[in-house]
Scaffold this active site. Structure first.
Site, PDB file in Angstrom:
ATOM      1  N   HIS A   1     -10.589  43.695  33.018  1.00  0.00           N
ATOM      2  CA  HIS A   1     -11.103  43.867  31.653  1.00  0.00           C
ATOM      3  C   HIS A   1     -10.518  42.872  30.649  1.00  0.00           C
ATOM      4  CE1 HIS A   1     -12.899  47.611  33.029  1.00  0.00           C
ATOM      5  NE2 HIS A   1     -11.715  48.017  33.466  1.00  0.00           N
TER       6      HIS A   1
ATOM      7  N   HIS B   1      -5.716  54.489  29.549  1.00  0.00           N
ATOM      8  CA  HIS B   1      -6.310  54.043  30.818  1.00  0.00           C
ATOM      9  C   HIS B   1      -6.644  52.558  30.706  1.00  0.00           C
ATOM     10  CE1 HIS B   1      -9.616  54.657  34.134  1.00  0.00           C
ATOM     11  NE2 HIS B   1      -8.790  53.679  34.400  1.00  0.00           N
TER      12      HIS B   1
ATOM     13  N   GLU C   1      -5.951  46.127  35.222  1.00  0.00           N
ATOM     14  CA  GLU C   1      -6.637  46.228  33.920  1.00  0.00           C
ATOM     15  C   GLU C   1      -6.810  44.842  33.292  1.00  0.00           C
ATOM     16  OE1 GLU C   1      -8.070  48.953  32.379  1.00  0.00           O
ATOM     17  OE2 GLU C   1      -7.709  49.896  34.312  1.00  0.00           O
TER      18      GLU C   1
END
Length: 215
Positions: free
Chosen positions: A85, A32, A81
């Site tokens: 992040h 993920h 992502e």
């Protein structure tokens, strides 16, 4: 930030959470994301560029697929992502480019090898239920650290939760560590992961746990 979460999700559960066009979700745990425990979108001007990870592409498609959107060229998930992040993780030299960030996440995923650990412990998708403590103990015994396990709570009229995500924590030196807070360290209870109305939250130790093999 103090630690990184390497989050694996179970594609079958992800598909259960969404009325999306999930077709034939992979029957193995996929990535993920790799998430610093604090900070999001740390550098909004650092845009995702898929050509930087072209050497990683076959691994990315296999281990880090966009489960919800099955067409192969979907890079939207990776873009999300990276921007949310990756731009925060990039304060570490070993993660300070898109190639390093995605490459290192793939490396950690292969190193953890969650799929074969669960199989070795006899934990596999099934129509019968597991005890959450059995799953936790197997993982802790195998890795020597406590991961964070997230489930879909039971739907109305159901008694079992559904396992959806397993997160391993790493220090800034990329050593495995417990996901529980160390003394004197704030433990940001990060919000559950939403898809539509469904939300994952930390699994209950007392509810029977479903590890589904099909949507």
């Amino acid at each position: 930030w103090k630690k990184l979460y390497l989050a694996h999700h179970w594609p079958v559960t992800v598909c259960k959470m969404s009325s999306n066009d999930c077709q034939d979700p992979p029957e193995y745990w996929t990535i993920h994301g790799l998430w610093p425990d604090k900070g999001e979108e740390c550098n909004r001007s650092w845009h995702f560029n898929v050509t930087e990870i072209k050497d990683l592409m076959s691994d990315m498609r296999h281990y880090w697929p966009d489960v919800l959107h099955s067409s192969l060229n979907r890079t939207h998930f990776w873009k999300h992502e990276w921007e949310k992040h990756g731009t925060c993780a990039a304060t570490l030299e070993i993660l300070n480019s898109q190639k390093k960030y995605f490459g290192k996440a793939l490396e950690l995923y292969k190193h953890v090898d969650l799929n074969s650990c669960l199989l070795k412990a006899g934990i596999k998708p099934s129509s019968s239920y597991y005890q959450m403590t059995t799953i936790k103990e197997a993982l802790t015994r195998f890795y020597g650290v406590t991961p964070k396990i997230q489930c879909l709570p039971p739907e109305e009229g159901e008694k079992a939760q559904t396992i959806g995500q397993i997160e391993f924590c790493f220090t800034k030196e990329l050593q495995l560590r417990n996901c529980t807070a160390l003394e004197g360290e704030p433990d940001p209870v990060r919000g559950g992961w939403r898809l539509g109305a469904e939300e994952l939250s930390v699994c209950s130790d007392t509810l029977p746990t479903f590890y589904p093999s099909q949507v």
